[in-house]
Design a protein around this motif. Structure first.
Motif, short mmCIF file in Angstrom:
data_model
loop_
_atom_site.label_atom_id
_atom_site.label_comp_id
_atom_site.label_asym_id
_atom_site.label_seq_id
_atom_site.Cartn_x
_atom_site.Cartn_y
_atom_site.Cartn_z
N GLU A 161 52.76 29.33 -62.38
CA GLU A 161 52.82 30.09 -63.63
C GLU A 161 54.15 30.83 -63.75
O GLU A 161 54.76 30.89 -64.83
CB GLU A 161 51.67 31.09 -63.71
CG GLU A 161 50.28 30.46 -63.65
CD GLU A 161 49.75 30.32 -62.22
OE1 GLU A 161 48.57 29.98 -62.06
OE2 GLU A 161 50.54 30.55 -61.27
N THR A 206 44.92 38.10 -59.31
CA THR A 206 45.10 38.70 -60.63
C THR A 206 45.64 40.12 -60.48
O THR A 206 45.35 40.81 -59.50
CB THR A 206 43.77 38.73 -61.41
OG1 THR A 206 42.79 39.46 -60.67
CG2 THR A 206 43.27 37.33 -61.67
N PRO A 210 52.33 43.82 -65.05
CA PRO A 210 53.43 43.05 -64.50
C PRO A 210 54.15 43.79 -63.37
O PRO A 210 54.67 43.17 -62.44
CB PRO A 210 54.35 42.81 -65.70
CG PRO A 210 54.00 43.89 -66.67
CD PRO A 210 52.53 44.14 -66.48
N LEU A 245 56.00 38.15 -68.62
CA LEU A 245 54.83 38.02 -67.75
C LEU A 245 53.56 38.47 -68.48
O LEU A 245 52.51 37.82 -68.40
CB LEU A 245 55.02 38.85 -66.48
CG LEU A 245 56.13 38.39 -65.52
CD1 LEU A 245 56.27 39.37 -64.37
CD2 LEU A 245 55.85 36.99 -65.00
N SER A 246 53.66 39.58 -69.19
CA SER A 246 52.50 40.09 -69.92
C SER A 246 52.04 39.12 -70.99
O SER A 246 50.84 38.94 -71.23
CB SER A 246 52.83 41.45 -70.55
OG SER A 246 53.13 42.41 -69.56
N LEU A 249 51.18 35.21 -68.94
CA LEU A 249 50.26 35.09 -67.81
C LEU A 249 48.91 35.76 -68.06
O LEU A 249 48.01 35.64 -67.23
CB LEU A 249 50.88 35.69 -66.54
CG LEU A 249 52.19 35.08 -66.04
CD1 LEU A 249 52.54 35.64 -64.67
CD2 LEU A 249 52.11 33.57 -65.99
N ALA A 250 48.77 36.46 -69.16
CA ALA A 250 47.52 37.18 -69.43
C ALA A 250 46.37 36.20 -69.62
O ALA A 250 46.49 35.21 -70.35
CB ALA A 250 47.67 38.06 -70.66
N GLN A 257 44.02 40.25 -67.48
CA GLN A 257 44.66 40.29 -66.17
C GLN A 257 45.70 39.17 -66.07
O GLN A 257 45.55 38.08 -66.65
CB GLN A 257 43.62 40.12 -65.07
CG GLN A 257 42.61 41.26 -64.97
CD GLN A 257 43.10 42.39 -64.09
OE1 GLN A 257 43.59 42.18 -62.99
NE2 GLN A 257 42.97 43.61 -64.58
N LEU A 258 46.76 39.44 -65.31
CA LEU A 258 47.81 38.44 -65.09
C LEU A 258 47.48 37.63 -63.85
O LEU A 258 47.25 38.20 -62.77
CB LEU A 258 49.16 39.13 -64.94
CG LEU A 258 49.52 40.19 -65.99
CD1 LEU A 258 50.91 40.74 -65.74
CD2 LEU A 258 49.41 39.61 -67.39
#
Length: 300
Positions: A161, A206, A210, A245-246, A249-250, A257-258
């Motif tokens: 990811e 998770t 970030p 990232l936020s 990857l959420a 959660q990432l």
């Protein structure tokens, strides 16, 4: 499989990381060590002696678990970083007046002698080695004939990811490429090991923010890719990273959660008796010669 060093690991960066890595046992390393320790239940013969290679980064709690499984075995801790060696001594050394000071569970702190241990335990370190074949050869030398290796490391799907985020942003690679478990098996055979057994699982971690994700990654390792960013980045880039990232990857099914994937590879292999072809230039180590004579005596 090539016999050359990993093309996507910068040897200078790898050496710097090895010397400067935090002298702590990351949570993921401890968890992998616990899972690898569970696999020891399938080993029939308990070792008389074993070596934990780089125990601080591999997991101090994992070392304790293995020691508890083999309480009568002599244990050796070999730290290849001076800073980590100090931490290992402080963590495991008992004072002279302690009741357990001279027990087998109290480890020795030294590099293992050739052919001196029945098990070599190496948790979560091989994937950062700039010359992994040389490291595997060191493990092979430390093991006695019929001894076995237990190791774990990260596999190719790790941080997929994060790599996707970097690619989407047009940034250099987020890290070096991790080796496939089949290639590790080939390297084990080339080093003289026999009957390698490779296994793999994926663990998803998770993170709420970030910032917490990046903190965890900094503890686990650093970017060793030769094509990584050539200079330090400022606050603006860091803000971009956190935003990316936020956004990317959420996991909406997990409260935003990432999520990051870690592929864990487990390896197991034996050191067989050497095969010797007699010739004018044949050379056999004293330890291996003793092992061959001992085997010959058992067959007669």
């Amino acid at each position: 499989m090539s016999s050359e060093r990993p093309p996507t690991i910068d040897p200078v960066a790898a050496a710097r990381w090895h010397a400067a890595a935090p002298a702590v046992s990351p949570w993921l390393h401890e968890e992998v060590g616990r899972r690898m320790q569970d696999r020891l239940q399938w080993i029939v013969q308990a070792p008389d002696s074993w070596c934990d290679w780089d125990a601080v980064r591999g997991g101090l709690q994992a070392h304790t678990l293995v020691s508890g499984r083999y309480p009568k075995a002599r244990s050796v801790i070999h730290e290849t970083s001076a800073a980590h060696a100090k931490v290992a001594r402080e963590a495991f050394s008992k004072p002279w007046w302690s009741p357990g000071r001279w027990s087998a569970a109290n480890p020795e702190f030294a590099a293992p002698e050739p052919a001196s241990v029945q098990m070599l335990w190496a948790n979560m370190g091989l994937h950062t080695a700039a010359d992994p074949q040389a490291l595997i050869a060191q493990w092979h030398r430390a093991l006695a004939v019929d001894g076995y290796l237990m190791f774990s490391c990260l596999g190719p799907d790790t941080l997929r990811e994060l790599h996707a985020v970097y690619a989407a942003m047009g940034w250099p690679p987020a890290g070096h490429a991790f080796t496939d478990m089949h290639d590790w098996g080939d390297m084990l055979v080339q080093a003289g090991f026999a009957e390698p057994v490779m296994d793999m699982e994926r663990i998803t971690l998770t993170f709420a923010t970030p910032e917490r994700l990046v903190q965890e990654l900094r503890e686990l390792g650093c970017n060793l890719h030769p094509g990584r960013h050539a200079a330090l980045r400022g606050r603006h880039w860091r803000a971009q990273l956190y935003a990316a990232l936020s956004q990317r990857l959420a996991d909406p099914d997990n409260g935003g959660q990432l999520a990051l994937t870690f592929e864990i590879i487990y390896g197991h292999a034996f050191k067989p008796a050497p095969r010797v072809r007699v010739s004018e230039s044949s050379a056999v180590s004293l330890q291996d010669m003793r092992a061959m004579l001992r085997k010959a005596g058992e067959r007669t």
